[in-house]
Write an enzyme that holds these catalytic residues in place. Sequence first.
Site, PDB file in Angstrom:
ATOM      1  N   GLU A  94       5.658  -3.367  13.884  1.00 48.33           N
ATOM      2  CA  GLU A  94       4.386  -2.245  13.357  1.00 48.33           C
ATOM      3  C   GLU A  94       3.259  -3.246  13.030  1.00 48.33           C
ATOM      4  OE1 GLU A  94       5.295  -0.122   9.636  1.00 48.33           O
ATOM      5  OE2 GLU A  94       3.290   0.939   9.667  1.00 48.33           O
ATOM      6  N   ASN A 146       5.600  10.054  12.439  1.00 51.45           N
ATOM      7  CA  ASN A 146       6.368   9.188  11.566  1.00 51.45           C
ATOM      8  C   ASN A 146       6.474   9.625  10.058  1.00 51.45           C
ATOM      9  OD1 ASN A 146       7.717   6.613  11.075  1.00 51.45           O
ATOM     10  ND2 ASN A 146       6.018   6.416   9.726  1.00 51.45           N
ATOM     11  N   GLU A 147       7.611   9.738   9.580  1.00 49.08           N
ATOM     12  CA  GLU A 147       7.732  10.026   8.191  1.00 49.08           C
ATOM     13  C   GLU A 147       6.624  11.158   7.880  1.00 49.08           C
ATOM     14  OE1 GLU A 147       8.210   6.706   5.607  1.00 49.08           O
ATOM     15  OE2 GLU A 147      10.033   6.170   6.366  1.00 49.08           O
ATOM     16  N   TYR A 177      16.321   2.724   3.858  1.00 48.12           N
ATOM     17  CA  TYR A 177      16.295   1.298   3.601  1.00 48.12           C
ATOM     18  C   TYR A 177      17.115   0.849   2.205  1.00 48.12           C
ATOM     19  CZ  TYR A 177      12.055   0.963   6.174  1.00 48.12           C
ATOM     20  OH  TYR A 177      11.269   0.859   7.329  1.00 48.12           O
ATOM     21  N   GLU A 228      14.440   3.459  11.319  1.00 44.03           N
ATOM     22  CA  GLU A 228      13.952   2.362  10.416  1.00 44.03           C
ATOM     23  C   GLU A 228      15.189   2.125   9.549  1.00 44.03           C
ATOM     24  OE1 GLU A 228      10.272   2.746   8.465  1.00 44.03           O
ATOM     25  OE2 GLU A 228       9.229   3.830  10.213  1.00 44.03           O
ATOM     26  N   GLN A 235      11.667  -5.177  10.102  1.00 39.23           N
ATOM     27  CA  GLN A 235      11.062  -5.094  11.270  1.00 39.23           C
ATOM     28  C   GLN A 235      11.320  -6.528  11.941  1.00 39.23           C
ATOM     29  OE1 GLN A 235       7.024  -3.693  11.026  1.00 39.23           O
ATOM     30  NE2 GLN A 235       7.578  -1.887   9.653  1.00 39.23           N
TER      31      GLN A 235
HETATM   32  O1  AHR Z   1       8.662  -0.289   7.634  1.00 36.06           O
HETATM   33  C1  AHR Z   1       7.810  -0.022   6.680  1.00 36.06           C
HETATM   34  C2  AHR Z   1       7.315   1.300   6.256  1.00 36.06           C
HETATM   35  O2  AHR Z   1       8.440   2.067   5.796  1.00 36.06           O
HETATM   36  C3  AHR Z   1       6.894   2.006   7.694  1.00 36.06           C
HETATM   37  O3  AHR Z   1       5.462   1.812   8.084  1.00 36.06           O
HETATM   38  C4  AHR Z   1       7.351   3.691   7.140  1.00 36.06           C
HETATM   39  O4  AHR Z   1       7.491   4.308   8.077  1.00 36.06           O
HETATM   40  C5  AHR Z   1       8.364   3.274   5.999  1.00 36.06           C
HETATM   41  O5  AHR Z   1       8.178   4.191   4.933  1.00 36.06           O
END
Ligand code: AHR
Length: 523
Positions: free
Chosen positions: A55, A202-203, A269, A326, A375
């Site tokens: 990103e 995205n999201e 995450y 992600e 990332q």
């Molecule tokens: O990876 C960091 C962020 O996490 C991304 O930009 C977003 O899609 C997610 O919330």
Amino acid sequence: MSSLISTLGMRKLLLTPLIILLLGCFTVTAQNSMVITADQPQSTISEHIYGQFSEHLGTGMYGGLWVGEDSEIPNTDGFRNDVIKALKELQVPNLRWPGGCFADEYNWRDGIGPRDERPVRINTHWGMVEEKNQVGTHEFMRLTELIDTEPYISANVGSGTPREMANWIEYMTFDGNSTLANLRRENGQEEAWEVKFWGIGNESWGCGGNMQPDYYADLFRRYATFAKDYSGNELYKIASGFSNENYGWTETVVEEAGAHMDAISLHYYTLPTGDWGNKGPSKDFGEDMYFSTLKRGLRMDEFVTQHSNRLDKFDPEKRITLAVDEWGVWTDPLEGTNPGFLQQQNSIRDALVASTTLDILNKHSDRVRIGNIAQTVNVLQAMVLTDGEQMLKTPTYHVFDFYTVHHNTKLLPLHLDAEQYEYEGENIPSISATASKSDDGTVNLTVTNLHASETKEVTADIRGVDLSSVSNARLLTGDAVDAINTFDNPDNVSPTDFNDYTLDGNNLTLRIPSKSVIVLRIN
Ligand code: AHR
């Protein structure tokens, strides 16, 4: 007499715990065993599960990948050579770009034409810094060529129009005569590019527009309608899915728009503490943070299973795939860094979250066909870290390197009986593994020992093939649960040969050190 009895009774009372203690010392710990059925290959483990994500965030793109053609850091067309080399060696199958949250603010027209004439915008999500658009479509596509990967473009739905998105697709992929295709040629790219993976938002439930699922489902249908296939290029349209356990979003979006999509995403995450306000450290931690991070990482299995179950209701044939685009460990930022840059260290703990997550994605490869760890460079759970002209490979890099053996192989059924790793009354399995079979019949095995301090013996009964030798056996471990690589000691956590195994017929016995992952190939 009675005093003799009481003396004997007392001795027995004292001796019993001693005997139990001594027995404990000599007892072989419970077996960890696996049965691998090598003549019953299952789904293909798509190489695209091993994708990356870059990103426009912090120094992930600018500084980490792009330094510009005039930089003193050795580069090819502006991209640093050391990072290109490391990523090329990693056989990255696809690279997601330009976001993330950034994608839903991005206008592709800002990133074409002479670089010194490009507009300066503000990266409002990530530190409010200037975005000078030095890396745009042409530069990103050059990067994909340099590291030999496929582009995964994440298009703007949150603040962009369907026309903007449609124009971007035409600009990139149309090989005939149109003003947009000719503009691409004027900007230096004669041939139309091949672009398969196309994310539509995205999201969208969060930074991508704070939408409701019904509304997003309608928007997805609308945008997908104008995402055309030009000149033989076939887009693989990926809808924005949810994070963690919001299964309702998946159900609504797939029910209402499933016919128009090829995949829906899932983000997850792993926070060491589970608390977004205080995520936990990326270095200098003990077994508590080690254990809780691994335990939370393993929840990926629950999320993939549950989202897949919802998809099964509408798509039992599994046409629509799950793109876990992600995932990774997200800690507190490193002290002294811009909190908007999401810079963190990367330890053996994080490497084991990577290996166990990849085991989970492999296990679900009948539904999961795309994955993107967050990332690639300098951001969150990165493959490489840079500082000026220095670069190091993180422990997670080495796990991805080990797991290249599974790219485009067949998943093998693996029945695992594993001891539990107990920490302060909580348990997780101490072993995680993937077995796969290559086209040439080689069996590939990756095994992780999650236990913080105990070596584990693991036996594998590999059935249905004739085996005679082991090759490429490698081990990754650390001297502590928080072992990291630093610019002063970049190879502190790095692969070594793994020799502690025996192969007797089809029975493989492995002795795997604590907090480590191994890879081997059996012929
Ligand atoms: O990876 C960091 C962020 O996490 C991304 O930009 C977003 O899609 C997610 O919330």
